[in-house]
Design an enzyme around this catalytic site. Sequence first.
Site, PDB file in Angstrom:
ATOM      1  N   LYS A 150       0.775  -1.251  -0.128  1.00 53.42           N
ATOM      2  CA  LYS A 150       0.002  -0.139   0.065  1.00 53.42           C
ATOM      3  C   LYS A 150       0.867   1.196   0.248  1.00 53.42           C
ATOM      4  CE  LYS A 150      -3.998  -2.053   2.116  1.00 53.42           C
ATOM      5  NZ  LYS A 150      -5.059  -1.599   0.678  1.00 53.42           N
ATOM      6  N   ASP A 179      -1.017  -0.416  -4.233  1.00 51.92           N
ATOM      7  CA  ASP A 179      -2.440   0.079  -4.089  1.00 51.92           C
ATOM      8  C   ASP A 179      -2.331   1.513  -3.203  1.00 51.92           C
ATOM      9  OD1 ASP A 179      -4.870   0.183  -3.500  1.00 51.92           O
ATOM     10  OD2 ASP A 179      -5.027  -1.468  -1.994  1.00 51.92           O
ATOM     11  N   GLU A 206      -2.838  -0.021  -8.272  1.00 52.44           N
ATOM     12  CA  GLU A 206      -4.640  -0.105  -7.893  1.00 52.44           C
ATOM     13  C   GLU A 206      -5.111   1.297  -7.363  1.00 52.44           C
ATOM     14  OE1 GLU A 206      -6.975  -2.935  -4.593  1.00 52.44           O
ATOM     15  OE2 GLU A 206      -5.292  -3.901  -5.372  1.00 52.44           O
ATOM     16  N   ASP A 231     -10.558  -0.188  -7.666  1.00 55.12           N
ATOM     17  CA  ASP A 231     -10.921  -0.899  -6.493  1.00 55.12           C
ATOM     18  C   ASP A 231     -12.085  -0.291  -5.817  1.00 55.12           C
ATOM     19  OD1 ASP A 231     -11.080  -2.514  -4.142  1.00 55.12           O
ATOM     20  OD2 ASP A 231      -9.282  -2.044  -3.469  1.00 55.12           O
ATOM     21  N   LYS A 255     -14.153  -6.696  -4.198  1.00 53.55           N
ATOM     22  CA  LYS A 255     -14.166  -7.268  -2.779  1.00 53.55           C
ATOM     23  C   LYS A 255     -15.654  -7.811  -2.632  1.00 53.55           C
ATOM     24  CE  LYS A 255     -10.789  -4.274  -0.473  1.00 53.55           C
ATOM     25  NZ  LYS A 255      -9.944  -4.319  -1.817  1.00 53.55           N
TER      26      LYS A 255
END
Length: 315
Positions: A150, A179, A206, A231, A255
Amino acid sequence: MTYRFEFYPYQRQFRHPLTTHHGIWKVREGIILRLSDEKGRVGWGEIAPLPWFGSETFEQALTFCQQFPSQITSTDIFSIPAEFPACQFGFESAWEECRDVAGYVWETEKISPSLLNSSLNYSYLLPTGEAALTSWQQGWQQGDRTFKWKIGVTSMESELRWFDQLVQALPQSAQLRLDANGGLTQNQAQQWLQMADQAGIVEFLEQPLPPEEFAAMRAMYDQYRTAIALDESVATLNQLKTCYQQGWRGIFVIKAAIAGSPKQLRQFCQTHDVDVVFSSVFETAIARQAVLNLATELSHPHRAVGFGVNHWFVE
């Protein structure tokens, strides 16, 4: 068909707080669901909200469960409104297990239940910051070859320096996912994409920008070799459909536990040619298995699923 309905709230503590652009996350709260029918069949489901991604809150989900009677029907389950996507997923997953609908899908698609999930590779979630430079080795030793890191959490100068060191440390056969959780500016996103192109091991960047900057992300998709994945922009099924209708043909990180109806999600992915990566919301084994069932059916065969997260929890 009438089902007896029970629910059990839970809390799971992270081993170390998870830091993202959205903030610091210390405890995962959710609700375990149990349905049973007159034949003695039992189905388990899970509500695992992620409100900063656009799902209902834990408190809203709990109130929703408390308002349900102890006896419910399939009509009740399939009438849950779209503003409760995590509830939709949890109740429908429990219903599918109770009815063995998933088993029916495996049979009709000629997928052996004994092989379920066996072909899936996992993406190992690294800690943010400098700690990633050594922690990747644990994932590598357990067989993971895709790693997720991340960014957009601290200064870009520091993250770019650590990124360069991480690229040098990772074996050549590894893949790295970056991400940003929508936390970059357009200039920062372009800089990251340039660095990723040079590194050669970045599978995708992402959600570099917030969902409202969809047009900018779509434009960037055509400018760099490194792929871009959505996302936060596709957190729910309705958002997924909207982005597809607006022309997104890049990667969709789904998700599923907060996306809404698994039945409708399955139908959409089977009807449209979408490049899908299924990802965790730090759910328990109950929702995890339900999502991995979907991933076995629907995910891109050469992309790891984002479920290398068990090391983040206290046993």
